[in-house]
Motif scaffolding. Structure first.
Motif: not given
Length: 217
Positions: A108, A111, A189
């Protein structure tokens, strides 16, 4: 003055019989009568039927199911329930990250977290994850991008990049989340990875996540 015969002051048996018949007839008439007939109300087994109009000036409590087969007309503003005043809420958010290294494990990069409004239980989440990165290796490789909503991946999109080239790609993902509760968060994300080798950090490496959420009660 002559006196009457003993017992002449009491009604005879025929009079008593007539009174009993009259009482029976009266009871039968009352049993068959419907004192609310003029109001359009009649009794049936297990309930009543109202043929005319009905006005309730006090509180009305219905503990069972209610079915309305005709038109329902209500004065404007009479219902203050939030479920009717605000049946849906729309929220949007975005975030980005740049100048990072891209490895072979999906990670990720940017986010966003959205809090579920009080009283809402369902969310339609529409996302668009985009990323761009430069292949710093000497061989052709691939850039993979995906959106992730509360740990659920929308699937990866990918594109190839020759040595030293920068490429970009978008990966949209729409999903619906049920059973939400007050205070719960929805996390979205954008994740990226390469196919074969790590690409070094560069200002060309950037990731963006865009989210629109429709909340329903």
């Amino acid at each position: 003055m002559a006196q009457g015969l003993p017992g002449s002051q009491f009604p005879g048996e025929d009079a008593q019989g007539r009174e009993v018949k009259d009482l029976k007839r009266t009871v039968q008439q009352l049993a068959a009568a419907n004192p609310l007939a003029t109001a359009g109300i009649s009794a049936v087994e297990g309930g009543i039927i109202v043929e005319g109009s009905e006005t309730v000036n006090g509180p009305l409590i219905i503990n069972g199911p209610a079915t309305i087969t005709g038109a329902l007309n209500l004065p404007a503003g009479i219902i203050g329930n939030d479920a009717l005043a605000n049946p849906m809420i729309v929220e949007a958010a975005s975030n980005y990250l740049n100048n990072y290294a891209v490895g072979t494990t999906s990670t990720a990069r940017a986010t966003v977290t959205l809090g579920v409004p009080d009283g809402f239980t369902t969310a339609v989440v529409m996302t668009n994850a985009t990323a761009m990165a430069q292949n710093s290796t000497a061989t052709t490789d691939y850039l993979y991008v995906q959106a992730v909503v509360d740990g659920v991946s929308g699937g990866e999109m990918y594109t190839s990049a020759g040595p030293g080239l920068a490429v970009g790609i978008a990966s949209p993902f729409n999903t619906t989340i049920y059973g939400l509760v007050n205070g719960q968060d929805i996390t979205v994300s954008v994740a990226t990875r390469t196919g074969f080798a790590t690409w070094t950090a560069s200002t060309a490496n950037q990731a963006n996540i865009y989210v629109t959420v429709l909340y329903f009660r």
